[in-house]
Design a protein around this motif. Structure first.
Motif, PDB file in Angstrom:
ATOM      1  N   TRP A  73      -9.678  15.808  -2.653  1.00 59.57           N
ATOM      2  CA  TRP A  73     -10.932  14.877  -3.595  1.00 59.57           C
ATOM      3  C   TRP A  73     -12.214  15.724  -3.817  1.00 59.57           C
ATOM      4  O   TRP A  73     -12.400  15.884  -4.903  1.00 59.57           O
ATOM      5  N   GLU A 104      -8.338   4.530   5.149  1.00 60.30           N
ATOM      6  CA  GLU A 104      -9.556   4.141   5.945  1.00 60.30           C
ATOM      7  C   GLU A 104      -9.414   2.629   6.343  1.00 60.30           C
ATOM      8  O   GLU A 104      -9.832   2.202   7.674  1.00 60.30           O
ATOM      9  N   ARG A 105      -8.864   1.904   5.406  1.00 62.61           N
ATOM     10  CA  ARG A 105      -8.333   0.453   5.715  1.00 62.61           C
ATOM     11  C   ARG A 105      -7.372   0.503   6.987  1.00 62.61           C
ATOM     12  O   ARG A 105      -7.561  -0.433   7.996  1.00 62.61           O
ATOM     13  N   HIS A 159      -9.642  13.503   1.768  1.00 60.53           N
ATOM     14  CA  HIS A 159     -11.118  13.937   1.273  1.00 60.53           C
ATOM     15  C   HIS A 159     -11.352  15.286   0.811  1.00 60.53           C
ATOM     16  O   HIS A 159     -11.958  15.480  -0.110  1.00 60.53           O
ATOM     17  N   ARG A 210      -9.382   8.881  -4.155  1.00 58.97           N
ATOM     18  CA  ARG A 210     -10.263   8.028  -3.962  1.00 58.97           C
ATOM     19  C   ARG A 210      -9.506   6.859  -3.271  1.00 58.97           C
ATOM     20  O   ARG A 210      -9.949   6.344  -2.089  1.00 58.97           O
ATOM     21  N   LYS A 211      -8.623   6.282  -3.995  1.00 59.47           N
ATOM     22  CA  LYS A 211      -7.811   4.958  -3.580  1.00 59.47           C
ATOM     23  C   LYS A 211      -7.148   5.323  -2.409  1.00 59.47           C
ATOM     24  O   LYS A 211      -6.932   4.408  -1.598  1.00 59.47           O
ATOM     25  N   GLU A 212      -6.406   6.291  -2.352  1.00 59.06           N
ATOM     26  CA  GLU A 212      -5.728   6.815  -1.237  1.00 59.06           C
ATOM     27  C   GLU A 212      -6.454   6.908  -0.074  1.00 59.06           C
ATOM     28  O   GLU A 212      -6.035   6.641   1.031  1.00 59.06           O
ATOM     29  N   ARG A 213      -7.675   7.612  -0.074  1.00 62.04           N
ATOM     30  CA  ARG A 213      -8.573   7.829   1.046  1.00 62.04           C
ATOM     31  C   ARG A 213      -9.072   6.311   1.731  1.00 62.04           C
ATOM     32  O   ARG A 213      -9.159   6.035   2.746  1.00 62.04           O
ATOM     33  N   THR A 214      -9.274   5.438   0.590  1.00 64.45           N
ATOM     34  CA  THR A 214      -9.470   4.072   0.787  1.00 64.45           C
ATOM     35  C   THR A 214      -8.391   3.196   1.826  1.00 64.45           C
ATOM     36  O   THR A 214      -8.924   2.671   2.803  1.00 64.45           O
ATOM     37  N   GLU A 215      -7.410   3.485   1.079  1.00 61.41           N
ATOM     38  CA  GLU A 215      -6.313   2.840   2.016  1.00 61.41           C
ATOM     39  C   GLU A 215      -6.030   3.294   3.324  1.00 61.41           C
ATOM     40  O   GLU A 215      -5.943   2.700   4.249  1.00 61.41           O
ATOM     41  N   SER A 268       0.744  -1.023  -0.117  1.00 63.28           N
ATOM     42  CA  SER A 268      -0.041  -0.151  -0.036  1.00 63.28           C
ATOM     43  C   SER A 268       0.759   1.204   0.050  1.00 63.28           C
ATOM     44  O   SER A 268       1.916   1.201   0.279  1.00 63.28           O
ATOM     45  N   ARG A 322      -6.939  11.410   6.690  1.00 62.14           N
ATOM     46  CA  ARG A 322      -7.924  10.958   5.683  1.00 62.14           C
ATOM     47  C   ARG A 322      -8.728  12.044   5.428  1.00 62.14           C
ATOM     48  O   ARG A 322      -9.070  12.363   4.228  1.00 62.14           O
TER      49      ARG A 322
END
Length: 180
Positions: free
Chosen positions: A112, A173-174, A109, A166-171, A7, A105
């Motif tokens: 984004w 959040e995970r 966001h 969006r992908k970075e934010r998802t990472e 990641s 995050r």
């Protein structure tokens, strides 16, 4: 043999904590994971993330069950095991980590959202130009096509930028899941 992916957050942490370059981190972290052994499962993630140690390289990795390396620490890092720290210290570290991840995050966001507004404004301009093209005379069509040729690549750039955010934010959040 398990195939591991790295990641963006793990690459950043490897550069900061292990002194690796981004390219080195991308190449070396999967090798570290290949030689690592299971230590414990992160309880807050229902076993979807686990901690692994590679004693030869003296690193500790957090790996998702899908094979994504989420985090990396030197072996002598403060969180060597949950039993090595008092509950107060462990809770403080978790809260500090959680707050830092939430701040990161939120910043991603916000970026984004700004790109999303620009993308939709640009899409609106493209739609207006295309509508004008339907009723335009031949001499106006050349100018409108030129304007359209400028707007479309910009729209693609904005789309790619918002997808990456969006992908970075998802990472992020995970990575935040274990701390919630």
């Amino acid at each position: 043999m398990m195939q591991y992916t790295v990641s963006k957050a793990a690459v950043k942490k490897a550069t900061a904590r292990l002194g690796l370059s981004k390219a080195q981190a991308q190449n070396v972290l999967p090798k570290y994971a290949q030689g690592a052994s299971f230590v414990w499962s992160l309880e807050s993630t229902n076993g979807s993330q686990s901690v692994y140690d590679n004693p030869r390289e003296q690193v500790r990795l957090v790996i998702a069950e899908n094979g994504t390396i989420l985090d990396v620490f030197p072996a002598d890092y403060a969180l060597q095991s949950p039993q090595a720290l008092s509950d107060d210290v462990l809770q403080t570290l978790k809260e500090a980590t959680r707050n830092a991840l939430i701040a990161e995050r939120d910043a991603v966001h916000r970026k984004w959202c700004e790109i999303e507004v620009d993308f939709h404004a640009n899409s609106y301009e493209i739609a207006k130009v295309r509508l004008a093209l339907t009723d335009a005379a031949d001499d106006e069509q050349v100018e409108l096509n030129r304007k359209l040729a400028q707007l479309c690549p910009e729209n693609k750039r904005l789309h790619n930028e918002r997808s990456a955010l969006r992908k970075e934010r998802t990472e992020i959040e995970r990575a935040l899941v274990p701390y919630i």
